[in-house]
Motif scaffolding. Structure first.
Motif, PDB file in Angstrom:
ATOM      1  N   SER A   1       0.824  -1.222   0.000  1.00 24.73           N
ATOM      2  CA  SER A   1       0.000   0.000   0.000  1.00 24.73           C
ATOM      3  C   SER A   1       0.854   1.266   0.000  1.00 24.73           C
ATOM      4  N   GLU A   2       1.986   1.234   0.696  1.00 27.94           N
ATOM      5  CA  GLU A   2       2.847   2.407   0.741  1.00 27.94           C
ATOM      6  C   GLU A   2       3.455   2.699  -0.635  1.00 27.94           C
TER       7      GLU A   2
ATOM      8  N   SER B   1       0.739   4.123  -2.897  1.00 27.40           N
ATOM      9  CA  SER B   1       0.446   5.503  -2.523  1.00 27.40           C
ATOM     10  C   SER B   1       1.550   6.451  -2.985  1.00 27.40           C
TER      11      SER B   1
END
Length: 468
Positions: free
Chosen positions: A252-253, A256
């Protein structure tokens, strides 16, 4: 295989002749067997049509003798018995030489089986002969196409890269574009427009590609210039290539940060992406082998594209400021990357290289078709004024998209510093009649401070491309 290829042409020709002779004999045998099969079918049909005679009841000889004794004198009985025996013997001999017209159903079934076996034998002989002839012909062709001194090379499967150092951008050569005088006139008009507004043309570079005709034109389009945040487009492709090969694991990082780097041109997110790609970090100065290892990993980004004919490209320095690292400019080990003039090594690209990468994304060739589409989605911008005007520091105002109709398909990456205003963009009309890629670099403070020049260049090029 090599033994087969050593056969001389005359040997192969002789074998062809022999096989043709065998094939002719096989064909004659086939014709003969077919004739016999036809006769057997006719006989079977005749046997099936003929009525089966009733069985003659045979009585015991003793009873026959007793009746003959009662009915006839002894001399007549002796003569009759002898005549009957002779007739019986004659009938038995006759049956031996006659066609068996009244065989049992079991015998008829055996005859049919014999016919089926014969037909199978015919088919087998024919197939074997044809296969032998074809096999010899194939050996003859192999002899012509592949001489013994040049055996067939084994299929080489490229090993999957295990590290980023082994990974190379998957499009090895630039697209085959044709220079166009008509497009060159459009680019020259854009250059004259910049000059008419009092802007210097020496720090200006332009590349234009017509996607409908694969034609191109440019102005100083092969001059390396500092790309500002346009370099993040190259980092995006490198990151997606590592994800594709399993050298990076998605999370997810990372997702993003990729979005923030491309959509908002965030330098902090770009710094984290850069560190994950190169497996390096910013920090204090290094020495010895530790610095050499760090520098080698940084420069792998250049090699990734340079190995695919992005000649002279340099993208191994971060963009500043990086607020999360409290860096307003290169420091520490970043400053160790110096050239002979003791100046920081800066990223360098040409408008041709930026336009090529956008072209390969548009064509679905960068990394893979699906990843190219995902990257183009990140680069797509909404030109509806009521939407982009509400965004602070949006990538439309002061850039190429500001002068285009709101319904135009538009994907781009901008770059801006105190001394640069750049953009590379894909532009297509809603009806699909025009489609092109435009890259404009203005590497001077005059371009950075002028928010009108890129929209003006974009408007004149769009208008002339529409009127072509």
């Amino acid at each position: 295989m090599r033994q087969l290829l050593k056969l001389k042409p005359e040997t192969i020709q002789r074998q062809n002749i022999e096989l043709k002779a065998k094939l002719a004999r096989a064909e004659r045998l086939v014709a003969q067997l077919r004739a016999e099969a036809s006769q057997l079918r006719a006989q079977i049909a005749e046997w099936q049509r003929a009525p089966v005679p009733p069985q003659i009841e045979r009585r015991p000889r003793a009873v026959q003798r007793s009746r003959s004794t009662r009915q006839e004198p002894s001399v007549l009985a002796s003569t009759t018995t002898q005549t009957t025996r002779q007739a019986t013997f004659a009938q038995r001999q006759s049956r031996r030489h006659q066609v068996p017209e009244h065989r049992s159903p079991f015998v008829r079934l055996l005859l049919r089986k014999r016919l089926d076996v014969a037909l199978l034998a015919i088919a087998g002989l024919t197939v074997a002969a044809l296969f032998s002839l074809q096999h010899t012909r194939q050996r003859s062709v192999a002899r012509v196409e592949l001489p013994p001194s040049q055996p067939t090379p084994p299929t080489v499967v490229a090993p999957k890269p295990q590290t980023f150092a082994e990974l190379v951008y998957n499009v090895p050569q630039p697209p085959q574009l044709v220079p166009s005088e008509a497009l060159q006139a459009i680019v020259d008009g854009a250059t004259a427009l910049a000059a008419s507004k009092g802007l210097p043309t020496e720090p200006l570079s332009i590349t234009l590609i017509d996607l409908k005709t694969n034609q191109t034109a440019g102005y100083q389009n092969q001059t390396p210039r500092y790309p500002a945040s346009v370099v993040k487009l190259f980092w995006l492709v490198a990151c997606e290539a590592m994800l594709e090969q399993g050298l990076l694991q998605p999370d997810s990082e990372l997702t993003s940060d990729l979005t923030a780097m491309i959509v908002h041109s965030d330098n902090d997110a770009a710094s984290r992406i850069f560190d994950r790609i190169t497996q390096t970090t910013s920090g204090a100065t290094l020495s010895g082998t530790e610095y050499e290892t760090w520098l080698k990993r940084r420069l792998q980004l250049n090699r990734f594209f340079q190995a695919a004919s992005y000649n002279g490209l340099s993208i191994s320095q971060k963009n500043y400021p990086i607020h999360s690292l409290q860096l307003e400019a290169p420091d520490g080990r970043e400053l160790q990357m110096l050239d002979e003039q003791q100046q920081p090594i800066r990223s360098l690209t040409t408008t041709d290289q930026a336009a090529r990468l956008m072209y390969e994304l548009y064509a679905g060739k960068a990394v893979s078709t699906s990843r190219s589409q995902e990257m183009m989605t990140l680069l797509t911008r909404d030109l509806q004024p009521e939407k982009w005007k509400k965004q602070p520091n949006n990538p439309i105002a002061g850039f190429l998209g500001a002068a285009l109709p709101a319904d135009v398909r538009f994907a781009s990456k901008v770059g801006m510093t105190s001394k640069a205003r750049h953009e590379v963009a894909f532009v297509a009309s809603p009806d699909g009649k025009i489609s092109y890629i435009l890259a404009v670099f203005g590497t001077d403070e005059a371009y950075s401070q002028n928010a009108e020049i890129l929209p003006a260049i974009s408007n004149t090029i769009f208008t002339q491309m529409t009127e072509r």
